[in-house]
Design a protein around this motif. Structure first.
Motif, PDB file in Angstrom:
ATOM      1  N   LEU A 142      45.999  47.063  41.609  1.00 19.15           N
ATOM      2  CA  LEU A 142      45.384  47.379  40.321  1.00 19.15           C
ATOM      3  C   LEU A 142      44.188  48.302  40.514  1.00 19.15           C
ATOM      4  O   LEU A 142      43.974  49.224  39.727  1.00 19.15           O
ATOM      5  N   ARG A 143      43.414  48.090  41.571  1.00 18.49           N
ATOM      6  CA  ARG A 143      42.257  48.949  41.847  1.00 18.49           C
ATOM      7  C   ARG A 143      42.696  50.388  42.085  1.00 18.49           C
ATOM      8  O   ARG A 143      42.082  51.334  41.581  1.00 18.49           O
ATOM      9  N   SER A 144      43.771  50.574  42.825  1.00 23.82           N
ATOM     10  CA  SER A 144      44.268  51.919  43.097  1.00 23.82           C
ATOM     11  C   SER A 144      44.680  52.631  41.814  1.00 23.82           C
ATOM     12  O   SER A 144      44.343  53.801  41.604  1.00 23.82           O
ATOM     13  N   ALA A 145      45.393  51.921  40.962  1.00 28.87           N
ATOM     14  CA  ALA A 145      45.824  52.511  39.696  1.00 28.87           C
ATOM     15  C   ALA A 145      44.621  52.786  38.798  1.00 28.87           C
ATOM     16  O   ALA A 145      44.543  53.828  38.145  1.00 28.87           O
ATOM     17  N   ALA A 146      43.673  51.861  38.763  1.00 28.38           N
ATOM     18  CA  ALA A 146      42.472  52.026  37.939  1.00 28.38           C
ATOM     19  C   ALA A 146      41.637  53.209  38.433  1.00 28.38           C
ATOM     20  O   ALA A 146      41.063  53.944  37.631  1.00 28.38           O
ATOM     21  N   LEU A 147      41.585  53.396  39.738  1.00 29.87           N
ATOM     22  CA  LEU A 147      40.853  54.526  40.301  1.00 29.87           C
ATOM     23  C   LEU A 147      41.459  55.842  39.839  1.00 29.87           C
ATOM     24  O   LEU A 147      40.739  56.762  39.437  1.00 29.87           O
ATOM     25  N   ALA A 148      42.777  55.925  39.863  1.00 30.95           N
ATOM     26  CA  ALA A 148      43.451  57.139  39.402  1.00 30.95           C
ATOM     27  C   ALA A 148      43.201  57.395  37.921  1.00 30.95           C
ATOM     28  O   ALA A 148      43.095  58.541  37.491  1.00 30.95           O
ATOM     29  N   MET A 149      43.071  56.308  37.136  1.00 30.00           N
ATOM     30  CA  MET A 149      42.826  56.436  35.701  1.00 30.00           C
ATOM     31  C   MET A 149      41.354  56.694  35.388  1.00 30.00           C
ATOM     32  O   MET A 149      41.009  57.017  34.275  1.00 30.00           O
ATOM     33  N   GLY A 150      40.492  56.497  36.388  1.00 24.63           N
ATOM     34  CA  GLY A 150      39.070  56.690  36.150  1.00 24.63           C
ATOM     35  C   GLY A 150      38.401  55.497  35.499  1.00 24.63           C
ATOM     36  O   GLY A 150      37.326  55.612  34.921  1.00 24.63           O
ATOM     37  N   ALA A 151      39.028  54.324  35.621  1.00 22.10           N
ATOM     38  CA  ALA A 151      38.472  53.090  35.045  1.00 22.10           C
ATOM     39  C   ALA A 151      37.533  52.465  36.077  1.00 22.10           C
ATOM     40  O   ALA A 151      37.874  51.491  36.753  1.00 22.10           O
ATOM     41  N   THR A 152      36.345  53.025  36.193  1.00 21.33           N
ATOM     42  CA  THR A 152      35.434  52.663  37.279  1.00 21.33           C
ATOM     43  C   THR A 152      34.963  51.211  37.215  1.00 21.33           C
ATOM     44  O   THR A 152      34.790  50.577  38.255  1.00 21.33           O
ATOM     45  N   ASN A 153      34.754  50.662  36.035  1.00 21.09           N
ATOM     46  CA  ASN A 153      34.354  49.253  35.930  1.00 21.09           C
ATOM     47  C   ASN A 153      35.454  48.342  36.457  1.00 21.09           C
ATOM     48  O   ASN A 153      35.181  47.374  37.169  1.00 21.09           O
ATOM     49  N   LEU A 154      36.689  48.644  36.117  1.00 19.74           N
ATOM     50  CA  LEU A 154      37.819  47.858  36.600  1.00 19.74           C
ATOM     51  C   LEU A 154      37.963  48.013  38.113  1.00 19.74           C
ATOM     52  O   LEU A 154      38.275  47.048  38.810  1.00 19.74           O
ATOM     53  N   VAL A 155      37.715  49.196  38.618  1.00 17.67           N
ATOM     54  CA  VAL A 155      37.749  49.433  40.067  1.00 17.67           C
ATOM     55  C   VAL A 155      36.757  48.510  40.768  1.00 17.67           C
ATOM     56  O   VAL A 155      37.081  47.857  41.770  1.00 17.67           O
ATOM     57  N   ASP A 156      35.552  48.420  40.238  1.00 15.57           N
ATOM     58  CA  ASP A 156      34.516  47.583  40.843  1.00 15.57           C
ATOM     59  C   ASP A 156      34.911  46.100  40.834  1.00 15.57           C
ATOM     60  O   ASP A 156      34.728  45.396  41.833  1.00 15.57           O
ATOM     61  N   VAL A 157      35.442  45.637  39.724  1.00 14.11           N
ATOM     62  CA  VAL A 157      35.855  44.237  39.625  1.00 14.11           C
ATOM     63  C   VAL A 157      36.983  43.945  40.614  1.00 14.11           C
ATOM     64  O   VAL A 157      36.944  42.949  41.346  1.00 14.11           O
ATOM     65  N   CYS A 158      37.968  44.824  40.656  1.00 11.42           N
ATOM     66  CA  CYS A 158      39.096  44.626  41.567  1.00 11.42           C
ATOM     67  C   CYS A 158      38.642  44.657  43.023  1.00 11.42           C
ATOM     68  O   CYS A 158      39.144  43.892  43.847  1.00 11.42           O
ATOM     69  N   HIS A 159      37.707  45.524  43.330  1.00 13.07           N
ATOM     70  CA  HIS A 159      37.200  45.602  44.702  1.00 13.07           C
ATOM     71  C   HIS A 159      36.605  44.259  45.120  1.00 13.07           C
ATOM     72  O   HIS A 159      36.847  43.767  46.222  1.00 13.07           O
ATOM     73  N   GLY A 160      35.834  43.655  44.242  1.00 15.01           N
ATOM     74  CA  GLY A 160      35.257  42.347  44.539  1.00 15.01           C
ATOM     75  C   GLY A 160      36.323  41.277  44.729  1.00 15.01           C
ATOM     76  O   GLY A 160      36.248  40.464  45.653  1.00 15.01           O
ATOM     77  N   LEU A 161      37.339  41.283  43.875  1.00 17.53           N
ATOM     78  CA  LEU A 161      38.417  40.304  43.974  1.00 17.53           C
ATOM     79  C   LEU A 161      39.264  40.518  45.222  1.00 17.53           C
ATOM     80  O   LEU A 161      39.745  39.569  45.838  1.00 17.53           O
ATOM     81  N   GLU A 162      39.411  41.760  45.577  1.00 14.53           N
ATOM     82  CA  GLU A 162      40.235  42.125  46.729  1.00 14.53           C
ATOM     83  C   GLU A 162      39.670  41.553  48.033  1.00 14.53           C
ATOM     84  O   GLU A 162      40.418  41.299  48.965  1.00 14.53           O
ATOM     85  N   HIS A 163      38.390  41.332  48.071  1.00  7.86           N
ATOM     86  CA  HIS A 163      37.743  40.903  49.305  1.00  7.86           C
ATOM     87  C   HIS A 163      37.310  39.431  49.309  1.00  7.86           C
ATOM     88  O   HIS A 163      36.541  39.018  50.156  1.00  7.86           O
ATOM     89  N   LEU A 164      37.841  38.657  48.352  1.00  7.21           N
ATOM     90  CA  LEU A 164      37.548  37.224  48.367  1.00  7.21           C
ATOM     91  C   LEU A 164      38.287  36.555  49.528  1.00  7.21           C
ATOM     92  O   LEU A 164      39.372  36.976  49.916  1.00  7.21           O
ATOM     93  N   THR A 165      37.690  35.526  50.053  1.00  8.60           N
ATOM     94  CA  THR A 165      38.295  34.750  51.138  1.00  8.60           C
ATOM     95  C   THR A 165      38.815  33.437  50.573  1.00  8.60           C
ATOM     96  O   THR A 165      38.440  33.030  49.465  1.00  8.60           O
ATOM     97  N   PRO A 166      39.648  32.746  51.335  1.00  8.03           N
ATOM     98  CA  PRO A 166      40.070  31.420  50.875  1.00  8.03           C
ATOM     99  C   PRO A 166      38.898  30.497  50.595  1.00  8.03           C
ATOM    100  O   PRO A 166      38.938  29.716  49.644  1.00  8.03           O
ATOM    101  N   ALA A 167      37.839  30.615  51.366  1.00  7.44           N
ATOM    102  CA  ALA A 167      36.651  29.784  51.134  1.00  7.44           C
ATOM    103  C   ALA A 167      36.003  30.109  49.796  1.00  7.44           C
ATOM    104  O   ALA A 167      35.496  29.213  49.118  1.00  7.44           O
ATOM    105  N   ASP A 168      36.022  31.379  49.411  1.00  9.37           N
ATOM    106  CA  ASP A 168      35.465  31.779  48.112  1.00  9.37           C
ATOM    107  C   ASP A 168      36.228  31.120  46.969  1.00  9.37           C
ATOM    108  O   ASP A 168      35.644  30.729  45.965  1.00  9.37           O
ATOM    109  N   LEU A 169      37.537  31.021  47.119  1.00  8.79           N
ATOM    110  CA  LEU A 169      38.378  30.443  46.069  1.00  8.79           C
ATOM    111  C   LEU A 169      38.250  28.935  46.016  1.00  8.79           C
ATOM    112  O   LEU A 169      38.419  28.332  44.963  1.00  8.79           O
ATOM    113  N   ALA A 170      37.933  28.322  47.133  1.00 11.69           N
ATOM    114  CA  ALA A 170      37.827  26.869  47.180  1.00 11.69           C
ATOM    115  C   ALA A 170      36.495  26.383  46.622  1.00 11.69           C
ATOM    116  O   ALA A 170      36.385  25.266  46.150  1.00 11.69           O
ATOM    117  N   GLY A 171      35.496  27.273  46.662  1.00 13.83           N
ATOM    118  CA  GLY A 171      34.139  26.859  46.359  1.00 13.83           C
ATOM    119  C   GLY A 171      33.753  26.804  44.977  1.00 13.83           C
ATOM    120  O   GLY A 171      33.003  26.160  44.416  1.00 13.83           O
TER     121      GLY A 171
END
Length: 88
Positions: free
Chosen positions: A59-88
């Motif tokens: 989704l971040r890649s597609a949003a980047l191509a569309m110029g949806a920079t806010n969505l890019v930022d949100v997806c970037h954060g989600l993309e780098h979550l760890t299992p510990a982040d999801l458990a907490g």
């Protein structure tokens, strides 16, 4: 502006070589984005950081191509979550 005009201009340039490609890309984004969000929600609920990261990356890649920079930022954060982040 929700969309970066420069990114949209670049996409519109695709129409020079292949008329209708801009509209095709936008339709594809609008069609695929809800499904990707659904996959991300399901992965989050399941605690599956790997699947969440994959869907967010796509989704971040597609949003980047569309110029949806806010969505890019949100997806970037989600993309780098760890299992510990999801458990907490």
């Amino acid at each position: 502006s929700l969309l970066d005009p420069k990114a949209l201009d670049l996409l519109r340039m695709l129409d020079r070589d292949r008329p209708g490609s801009f509209s095709e890309f936008v339709r594809m984004f609008v069609h695929e984005a809800p499904e990707l969000v659904k996959r991300m929600e399901q992965a989050h609920l399941a605690g599956d950081a790997d699947e969440l990261g994959k869907a967010a990356h796509y989704l971040r890649s597609a949003a980047l191509a569309m110029g949806a920079t806010n969505l890019v930022d949100v997806c970037h954060g989600l993309e780098h979550l760890t299992p510990a982040d999801l458990a907490g």
